[in-house]
Design a protein around this motif. Structure first.
Motif, mmCIF file in Angstrom:
data_model
loop_
_atom_site.group_PDB
_atom_site.id
_atom_site.type_symbol
_atom_site.label_atom_id
_atom_site.label_comp_id
_atom_site.label_asym_id
_atom_site.label_seq_id
_atom_site.Cartn_x
_atom_site.Cartn_y
_atom_site.Cartn_z
ATOM 1 N N CYS A 236 0.844 -1.197 0.000
ATOM 2 C CA CYS A 236 0.000 0.000 0.000
ATOM 3 C C CYS A 236 0.877 1.244 0.000
ATOM 4 C CB CYS A 236 -0.907 -0.015 1.221
ATOM 5 S SG CYS A 236 -2.004 -1.445 1.278
ATOM 6 N N THR A 237 0.325 2.309 -0.553
ATOM 7 C CA THR A 237 1.074 3.558 -0.615
ATOM 8 C C THR A 237 0.518 4.628 0.328
ATOM 9 O OG1 THR A 237 -0.253 4.274 -2.500
ATOM 10 C CG2 THR A 237 1.824 3.154 -2.990
ATOM 11 N N THR A 238 -0.648 4.340 0.944
ATOM 12 C CA THR A 238 -1.226 5.288 1.904
ATOM 13 C C THR A 238 -1.836 4.524 3.072
ATOM 14 O OG1 THR A 238 -3.440 5.284 0.919
ATOM 15 C CG2 THR A 238 -1.856 6.883 0.025
ATOM 16 N N LEU A 239 -1.981 5.210 4.185
ATOM 17 C CA LEU A 239 -2.638 4.618 5.343
ATOM 18 C C LEU A 239 -4.088 4.277 5.007
ATOM 19 C CD1 LEU A 239 -2.600 3.732 8.270
ATOM 20 C CD2 LEU A 239 -3.044 6.124 8.933
ATOM 21 N N GLU A 240 -4.742 5.119 4.234
ATOM 22 C CA GLU A 240 -6.131 4.855 3.839
ATOM 23 C C GLU A 240 -6.236 3.541 3.068
ATOM 24 O OE1 GLU A 240 -9.851 6.920 1.418
ATOM 25 O OE2 GLU A 240 -7.885 7.875 1.380
ATOM 26 N N GLU A 241 -5.282 3.295 2.202
ATOM 27 C CA GLU A 241 -5.281 2.051 1.439
ATOM 28 C C GLU A 241 -5.082 0.843 2.374
ATOM 29 O OE1 GLU A 241 -3.080 0.187 -2.516
ATOM 30 O OE2 GLU A 241 -2.490 2.176 -1.806
ATOM 31 N N VAL A 242 -4.199 0.986 3.355
ATOM 32 C CA VAL A 242 -3.999 -0.069 4.347
ATOM 33 C C VAL A 242 -5.308 -0.349 5.078
ATOM 34 C CG1 VAL A 242 -2.853 -0.634 6.537
ATOM 35 C CG2 VAL A 242 -1.533 0.391 4.667
ATOM 36 N N ARG A 243 -5.946 0.730 5.541
ATOM 37 C CA ARG A 243 -7.198 0.572 6.303
ATOM 38 C C ARG A 243 -8.303 -0.029 5.446
ATOM 39 N NH1 ARG A 243 -6.744 6.211 9.738
ATOM 40 N NH2 ARG A 243 -5.333 5.358 11.308
ATOM 41 N N ASN A 244 -8.383 0.363 4.194
ATOM 42 C CA ASN A 244 -9.393 -0.204 3.299
ATOM 43 C C ASN A 244 -9.192 -1.713 3.135
ATOM 44 O OD1 ASN A 244 -10.720 2.231 2.900
ATOM 45 N ND2 ASN A 244 -9.605 2.708 1.020
ATOM 46 N N ASN A 245 -7.938 -2.130 3.016
ATOM 47 C CA ASN A 245 -7.649 -3.561 2.894
ATOM 48 C C ASN A 245 -7.967 -4.302 4.185
ATOM 49 O OD1 ASN A 245 -6.514 -4.425 0.199
ATOM 50 N ND2 ASN A 245 -5.348 -2.551 0.563
ATOM 51 N N ILE A 246 -7.662 -3.700 5.324
ATOM 52 C CA ILE A 246 -8.000 -4.321 6.602
ATOM 53 C C ILE A 246 -9.517 -4.447 6.734
ATOM 54 C CG2 ILE A 246 -7.995 -3.963 9.114
ATOM 55 C CD1 ILE A 246 -5.101 -2.897 8.765
ATOM 56 N N ASP A 247 -10.249 -3.401 6.361
ATOM 57 C CA ASP A 247 -11.719 -3.450 6.412
ATOM 58 C C ASP A 247 -12.263 -4.570 5.522
ATOM 59 O OD1 ASP A 247 -11.702 -1.302 8.160
ATOM 60 O OD2 ASP A 247 -12.300 0.174 6.643
ATOM 61 N N ARG A 248 -11.674 -4.728 4.354
ATOM 62 C CA ARG A 248 -12.098 -5.791 3.431
ATOM 63 C C ARG A 248 -11.865 -7.162 4.063
ATOM 64 N NH1 ARG A 248 -8.980 -8.752 0.391
ATOM 65 N NH2 ARG A 248 -7.201 -7.352 0.539
ATOM 66 N N LEU A 249 -10.714 -7.328 4.677
ATOM 67 C CA LEU A 249 -10.412 -8.595 5.341
ATOM 68 C C LEU A 249 -11.314 -8.834 6.544
ATOM 69 C CD1 LEU A 249 -6.535 -8.550 5.110
ATOM 70 C CD2 LEU A 249 -8.098 -10.054 3.866
ATOM 71 N N ASP A 250 -11.607 -7.775 7.300
ATOM 72 C CA ASP A 250 -12.500 -7.921 8.454
ATOM 73 C C ASP A 250 -13.873 -8.437 8.015
ATOM 74 O OD1 ASP A 250 -10.591 -7.180 10.294
ATOM 75 O OD2 ASP A 250 -11.282 -5.099 10.447
ATOM 76 N N GLN A 251 -14.369 -7.964 6.896
ATOM 77 C CA GLN A 251 -15.650 -8.449 6.374
ATOM 78 C C GLN A 251 -15.577 -9.952 6.115
ATOM 79 O OE1 GLN A 251 -18.787 -6.964 5.807
ATOM 80 N NE2 GLN A 251 -19.293 -9.102 5.453
ATOM 81 N N GLN A 252 -14.498 -10.387 5.515
ATOM 82 C CA GLN A 252 -14.325 -11.818 5.221
ATOM 83 C C GLN A 252 -14.179 -12.628 6.509
ATOM 84 O OE1 GLN A 252 -11.074 -12.271 2.436
ATOM 85 N NE2 GLN A 252 -11.953 -10.793 1.022
ATOM 86 N N ILE A 253 -13.416 -12.112 7.458
ATOM 87 C CA ILE A 253 -13.192 -12.815 8.722
ATOM 88 C C ILE A 253 -14.505 -12.971 9.486
ATOM 89 C CG2 ILE A 253 -12.110 -12.628 11.012
ATOM 90 C CD1 ILE A 253 -9.674 -11.323 9.482
ATOM 91 N N VAL A 254 -15.298 -11.908 9.563
ATOM 92 C CA VAL A 254 -16.570 -11.973 10.286
ATOM 93 C C VAL A 254 -17.522 -12.953 9.609
ATOM 94 C CG1 VAL A 254 -18.615 -10.658 10.990
ATOM 95 C CG2 VAL A 254 -16.325 -9.714 11.368
#
Length: 103
Positions: free
Chosen positions: A5-23
């Motif tokens: 990732c090149t920005t913190l926002e991009e990191v957070r967006n990817n974490i949010d995407r993974l959280d959806q899958q994990i839940v």
């Protein structure tokens, strides 16, 4: 596989995407836990410490293969398993009471 990732926002967006899958996967796992309560005879069967240790050994190996931290993986799984055991104990108790209204 994680992308760079090149920005913190991009990191957070990817974490949010993974959280959806994990839940979503936790919900599926929880449904299997609910089914397991039907097959166990008592609270000791629900707690199943030997099975817990089998799962922990398995996920530590999976973590090593996947390049995850085995200690973190174990801690997460121990917390998750403890929470699911509490859910299953409650469901098992309800099933037992339903099958024996005198209890």
């Amino acid at each position: 596989m994680a992308v760079t990732c090149t920005t913190l926002e991009e990191v957070r967006n990817n974490i949010d995407r993974l959280d959806q899958q994990i839940v979503t996967l936790l919900a599926e796992r929880g449904r299997y836990v609910s089914q397991a309560a039907h097959f166990k005879k008592d609270a000791d069967g629900v707690k199943a410490p030997q099975r817990v240790e089998q799962v922990i050994a398995k996920v530590r190996n999976l973590a090593q293969v996947a390049g995850a931290n085995p200690q973190v993986t174990e801690q997460v799984y121990r917390a998750m398993i403890a929470a699911f055991i509490q859910q299953e104990l409650a469901e098992h108790a309800a099933l037992t009471k339903a099958g024996n209204p005198e209890a």
